[in-house]
Write an enzyme that holds these catalytic residues in place. Sequence first.
Site, PDB file in Angstrom:
ATOM      1  N   ASP A 270       0.417  -6.925  -4.863  1.00 52.44           N
ATOM      2  CA  ASP A 270      -0.459  -7.638  -3.877  1.00 52.44           C
ATOM      3  C   ASP A 270      -1.646  -8.092  -4.658  1.00 52.44           C
ATOM      4  O   ASP A 270      -2.450  -7.156  -5.172  1.00 52.44           O
ATOM      5  CB  ASP A 270      -0.449  -6.849  -2.751  1.00 52.44           C
ATOM      6  CG  ASP A 270      -1.531  -7.363  -1.822  1.00 52.44           C
ATOM      7  OD1 ASP A 270      -1.156  -8.403  -1.076  1.00 52.44           O
ATOM      8  OD2 ASP A 270      -2.777  -6.662  -1.369  1.00 52.44           O
TER       9      ASP A 270
ATOM     10  N   GLU B 247       1.421 -11.448  -7.260  1.00 54.72           N
ATOM     11  CA  GLU B 247       1.090 -12.499  -6.068  1.00 54.72           C
ATOM     12  C   GLU B 247      -0.361 -13.013  -6.965  1.00 54.72           C
ATOM     13  O   GLU B 247      -1.449 -12.187  -6.920  1.00 54.72           O
ATOM     14  CB  GLU B 247       0.521 -11.933  -4.878  1.00 54.72           C
ATOM     15  CG  GLU B 247      -0.053 -12.847  -3.863  1.00 54.72           C
ATOM     16  CD  GLU B 247      -0.641 -12.385  -2.627  1.00 54.72           C
ATOM     17  OE1 GLU B 247      -0.631 -12.781  -1.588  1.00 54.72           O
ATOM     18  OE2 GLU B 247      -0.953 -10.910  -2.554  1.00 54.72           O
TER      19      GLU B 247
END
Length: 709
Positions: free
Chosen positions: A348, A384
């Site tokens: 993330d 990401e």
Amino acid sequence: MRIKPGNAYPLGATWDGRTGTNFALYSEHATRVELVLLDADGGERRVPLRERTAFVWHAFVEGVGPGQRYGYHVDGPWAPEEGLRFNPRNLLTDPYAKAFSGVTRWERGAFSYDIASDSPDRDLIANPSESWGVPLGVVIDPGFDWQDDCAPHIPLHKTILYETHVKGLTMRHPEVPPELRGTYLGVASPPIVRHLTELGVTAVELLPVHQFVDDKFLLDRGLRNYWGYNTIGFFAPDVRYRSGERVAAEVQQFKEMVRALHRAGIEVILDVVYNHTAEGNHLGPTFSFRGIDNPTYYRLVPDNPRYYYDYTGTGNSLNVRHPQTLQLIMDSLRYWILEMHVDGFRFDLAATLARGLYEVDQLSSFFTIIHQDPVISQVKLIAEPWDLGEGGYQVGNFPVRWAEWNGKYRDTMRSFWRGDGGVAGDLGYRLSGSSDLYQNDGRGPYMSVNFVTAHDGFTLADLVAYDHKHNEANGEDNRDGCDNNLSWNCGVEGPTDDPEVLALRRRQQRNFLATLLLSQGTPMIAGGDEIGRTQGGNNNAYCQDNAISWYDWELDDERRALLRFVQRTIRVYREHPALQRSKFFKGRKIRGGDVRDIMWLRPDGEQLSDDDWQDPTTQSLGMFLAGRGVDDVDDEGEPIRDDDLLLVLNGSQNPVEFVLPPLHAAWERLIDTSDDDARGQVAGGARIELPPKALVLFRGVAPDMNHAT
């Protein structure tokens, strides 16, 4: 209870399997550390850790074994303006805890400063009361019978990712036993495994399962931190997804889930949040890291270390420049690989981990260490590739071995099927593996993780039914969530009975899913899109631990038809290596003829010119893939051959007459988003009418007219 010096390594609580447990905690700036052992009936024992080796406080406690709950009191300077926030009245949880006894109990306190003060500088005032609201660590027995478990080891260029949530996937499934719904064992249950295998995906990418915290402001609204991007324990599977009440059983149950999925040939990828923790900014709670060694674990503002750098929008950023924080992350990753048998990670806001001083640096310590690690470097690594800081959008800039969520793919495909002009050039790059992003740095087209929807944003059904977000249920007056969704409601906002609008929405869902699965790269399906899951227009359902987020498995005829379409399209993808290239196209001729490994065609059958690519009215095109141009070998070293494939797309509002190239005497229709039942063959050179907003995939089946064999 006998106390021995113990060892500084490994960190955390380590049961020796016989006589006791070693406890080790890193704190560079602490002056005193006390281990607190708590019994189930509330009794406690306190053990000062008198040994200190290289900033690690440690002791071996005889008679302590699996099931023991524990925490720490850590003393040191209370000097928030210098970045030091020690308060020995706070019970703190172990950053290396392998299991937790429960969740945060806010009513018992979780702040190191005086939250009751009216002073604007209250974070500078130490909390005079004791805080005991943190979830406690639990000593575990790491033993587990893995039986014949073997990782599937599916190459990335043959991988189909399925992003899902442990609870959302299982909570409403009527065939999952009630006691297993919402749990790791629910994911491992036969009906869920059957759905995944019949769908044809090769890996589940689970939203965060590390122990996380429900923010108090959400609980006060009757909401929860459903997605779980609020980590407090990087080694522990979250207790919320445990079946039953046995303490630490979630560790064994997580392993059972992995074992069951592996037996079905499905890999397990974890969405991990190493960019920040649940402790927030200077006004946030103190659960662990802040009270153990604030400047070690967090990026503090150099000129005013009272405050935190926030590249994540959550209040803090982990200090990956510090060796101990890097060790924590690497130890966590290795633990999940070696002890929990997971197959990879999706990071993330990975750009935060790459930041050097103020800029993103792909050669930062984080990536250098992973690159040389013999364990971590060999699993699937997915970034990401953005965060919220300046220069944080880094699609295409991650190092070799790293795949990336390709946000440009998402945006281009949404724009094309919405009918926006001027995206033909980008469309060509995205369909063919995004060579503009990944070709020149040692990576292949499979490093582009292609997606149209994900957990964050509209579901696919909502993408074609809403022009605007509808997040009122989140309690923020619809201010939260993204406003630029590149969505199109097909003429009516939200639910409708209009048959033409409904037919167009069905076709658009198929267009997105088929394009996703027929593009070069690694496709990622957002869980539930294959069954038409809706969130009622909510594009930020992070706090909706309810029917808004849980998959509805009561399928009507239309949703069953969509599921069959996705299953069939995945079968086509898996049957054709031309759709799973490990190398970029070269545009080279095949055997010296006029056919190249990839060719781009206009509706009239001619090849696209540079002017066509730049023309904002170009909304229809064809992509030809030569079966003899795969440019790869199988496991035996033999050249891979496939059928010639032709993908034709019409993103316009009008029907288009398309000339099929006369390269074959006939073309077989494999996929048609305007007609699920369309089959049969069409003669080479024939003209077909491609309906508005439609896609067709053909296979050359009759003799190749260009290279007769």
